[in-house]
Enzyme design. Structure first.
Site, PDB file in Angstrom:
ATOM      1  N   ASP A  29      -5.678   2.568  10.550  1.00 45.68           N
ATOM      2  CA  ASP A  29      -7.133   2.484  10.706  1.00 45.68           C
ATOM      3  C   ASP A  29      -7.430   2.122  12.173  1.00 45.68           C
ATOM      4  OD1 ASP A  29      -9.844   2.004  10.297  1.00 45.68           O
ATOM      5  OD2 ASP A  29      -9.583   0.366   8.898  1.00 45.68           O
ATOM      6  N   GLY A  75       0.770  -1.245   0.000  1.00 46.16           N
ATOM      7  CA  GLY A  75       0.000   0.000   0.000  1.00 46.16           C
ATOM      8  C   GLY A  75       0.797   1.289   0.000  1.00 46.16           C
ATOM      9  N   ASP A 120      -5.839  -0.149  -2.067  1.00 45.17           N
ATOM     10  CA  ASP A 120      -6.607  -1.022  -2.949  1.00 45.17           C
ATOM     11  C   ASP A 120      -7.972  -1.382  -2.415  1.00 45.17           C
ATOM     12  OD1 ASP A 120      -5.357  -2.704  -0.847  1.00 45.17           O
ATOM     13  OD2 ASP A 120      -6.350  -4.332  -1.945  1.00 45.17           O
ATOM     14  N   LYS A 156      -7.140   7.320  10.170  1.00 46.01           N
ATOM     15  CA  LYS A 156      -8.560   7.316  10.548  1.00 46.01           C
ATOM     16  C   LYS A 156      -8.614   7.308  12.071  1.00 46.01           C
ATOM     17  CE  LYS A 156     -10.306   4.479   6.667  1.00 46.01           C
ATOM     18  NZ  LYS A 156     -10.873   3.138   6.340  1.00 46.01           N
ATOM     19  N   ILE A 213     -11.600   3.903   1.440  1.00 48.14           N
ATOM     20  CA  ILE A 213     -11.069   4.653   0.306  1.00 48.14           C
ATOM     21  C   ILE A 213     -10.160   3.765  -0.568  1.00 48.14           C
ATOM     22  CG2 ILE A 213     -11.207   6.917   1.432  1.00 48.14           C
ATOM     23  CD1 ILE A 213      -7.865   5.407   1.177  1.00 48.14           C
ATOM     24  N   ARG A 217      -4.930   0.645  -6.969  1.00 45.54           N
ATOM     25  CA  ARG A 217      -3.682   1.197  -6.417  1.00 45.54           C
ATOM     26  C   ARG A 217      -3.043   2.236  -7.334  1.00 45.54           C
ATOM     27  NH1 ARG A 217      -2.179  -2.040  -2.028  1.00 45.54           N
ATOM     28  NH2 ARG A 217      -2.608  -4.269  -2.196  1.00 45.54           N
ATOM     29  N   GLU A 247       3.718   3.994   6.206  1.00 44.94           N
ATOM     30  CA  GLU A 247       2.476   3.224   6.036  1.00 44.94           C
ATOM     31  C   GLU A 247       1.512   3.986   5.134  1.00 44.94           C
ATOM     32  OE1 GLU A 247       0.815   0.778   5.864  1.00 44.94           O
ATOM     33  OE2 GLU A 247       0.387  -0.291   7.697  1.00 44.94           O
ATOM     34  N   ASP A 248       0.599   3.263   4.508  1.00 48.98           N
ATOM     35  CA  ASP A 248      -0.409   3.927   3.699  1.00 48.98           C
ATOM     36  C   ASP A 248      -1.520   4.506   4.581  1.00 48.98           C
ATOM     37  OD1 ASP A 248      -1.350   1.404   4.444  1.00 48.98           O
ATOM     38  OD2 ASP A 248      -2.003   0.828   2.424  1.00 48.98           O
TER      39      ASP A 248
HETATM   40  P1  IMP Z   1      -5.380  -1.377  10.806  1.00 42.92           P
HETATM   41  O1  IMP Z   1      -4.547  -2.565  11.178  1.00 42.92           O
HETATM   42  O2  IMP Z   1      -6.823  -1.548  11.157  1.00 42.92           O
HETATM   43  O3  IMP Z   1      -4.825  -0.073  11.328  1.00 42.92           O
HETATM   44  O4  IMP Z   1      -5.426  -1.299   9.225  1.00 42.92           O
HETATM   45  C1  IMP Z   1      -4.338  -1.076   8.488  1.00 42.92           C
HETATM   46  C2  IMP Z   1      -4.436  -1.707   7.103  1.00 42.92           C
HETATM   47  O5  IMP Z   1      -5.782  -1.940   6.658  1.00 42.92           O
HETATM   48  C3  IMP Z   1      -3.843  -0.745   6.110  1.00 42.92           C
HETATM   49  O6  IMP Z   1      -2.450  -0.927   5.988  1.00 42.92           O
HETATM   50  C4  IMP Z   1      -4.596  -1.071   4.839  1.00 42.92           C
HETATM   51  O7  IMP Z   1      -3.925  -2.115   4.147  1.00 42.92           O
HETATM   52  C5  IMP Z   1      -5.941  -1.553   5.296  1.00 42.92           C
HETATM   53  N1  IMP Z   1      -6.967  -0.482   5.203  1.00 42.92           N
HETATM   54  C6  IMP Z   1      -7.553   0.169   6.221  1.00 42.92           C
HETATM   55  N2  IMP Z   1      -8.462   1.073   5.794  1.00 42.92           N
HETATM   56  C7  IMP Z   1      -8.439   0.999   4.438  1.00 42.92           C
HETATM   57  C8  IMP Z   1      -9.171   1.708   3.392  1.00 42.92           C
HETATM   58  O8  IMP Z   1     -10.022   2.592   3.624  1.00 42.92           O
HETATM   59  N3  IMP Z   1      -8.865   1.348   2.116  1.00 42.92           N
HETATM   60  C9  IMP Z   1      -7.942   0.394   1.798  1.00 42.92           C
HETATM   61  N4  IMP Z   1      -7.232  -0.275   2.732  1.00 42.92           N
HETATM   62  C10 IMP Z   1      -7.489   0.017   4.045  1.00 42.92           C
HETATM   63 MG    MG Z   2      -1.044  -1.471   4.400  1.00 43.19          MG
END
Ligand code: IMP
Ligand code: MG
Length: 180
Positions: free
Chosen positions: A106, A48, A163, A134, A157, A169, A102-103
């Site tokens: 969340d 990402g 993606d 987020k 998104i 992407r 990081e992208d």
């Molecule tokens: P977390 O572990 O919940 O913080 O999520 C992190 C990962 O979830 C990111 O590195 C993304 O790969 C994926 N992700 C979270 N939100 C989105 C989104 O809105 N679109 C696409 N990928 C997301």
């Molecule tokens: Mg990621």
């Protein structure tokens, strides 16, 4: 910018290429100031973050190194949820000032599992630089990126590296999922 279709879903334009460009340059300049006199090691989380990392690095004017890693798709669970492991990190992290690229952060699950793995490798410091954050979706309060390019609401998104089921992407703008 118009509504687009990625696989079976429609997305509306939400963050323009210009806005992304400005936010990326601003966050890079913050890193340049904070790490003046240091030699940070950037660790890019694939897939990402590839586009963000490439644009960010063009604005970094510090002596630095860059490594690229992937995360295992699954590596068991713990009481704190799913822990994914770093794959492909061959570089020595001892005493390094690491900046993880990081992208998006969340819920924080990924970074909550990853930060201890960096600390276990004897880093001097480790910070997170994320394109998108987020904050309202956060479940792990200990995960707080120091460098955030753009804050977004808790919506799905795609684009600029991110993606939907591996597609989207390549888009140079960021699009938000339509609820329909
Ligand atoms: P977390 O572990 O919940 O913080 O999520 C992190 C990962 O979830 C990111 O590195 C993304 O790969 C994926 N992700 C979270 N939100 C989105 C989104 O809105 N679109 C696409 N990928 C997301
Ligand atoms: Mg990621």
């Amino acid at each position: 910018m118009d509504t687009i279709k990625v696989l079976d879903k429609t997305f509306r334009p939400s963050i323009s290429a210009e806005k992304i460009e400005q936010a990326v340059a601003a966050v890079a300049n913050k890193i340049n100031r904070d790490y003046a006199g240091k030699e940070p090691m950037f660790v890019v989380i694939l897939n990402g973050a590839f586009m963000f990392a490439s644009d960010l690095m063009k604005h970094i004017d510090l002596p630095c190194t860059i490594s690229f890693v992937k995360l295992s798709s699954y590596s068991g669970t713990s009481t704190t949820g799913q822990v994914r492991e770093l794959i492909g990190l061959n570089a020595d992290l001892t005493n390094k000032d690491v900046i993880i690229i990081e992208d998006i952060v969340d819920t924080g699950t990924t970074m909550h599992g990853l930060l201890p793995q960096f600390k276990a490798k004897g880093v001097n410091s480790v910070e997170i630089c994320t394109l998108l954050n987020k904050q309202t979706a956060r479940e792990f309060e200990d995960v707080q990126p120091k460098y955030i390019a753009i804050e977004i609401p808790n919506e799905f998104i795609v684009g600029y590296g991110l993606d939907y089921d591996q597609y989207g992407r390549n888009l140079k703008e960021i699009y938000t999922l339509n609820k329909d």
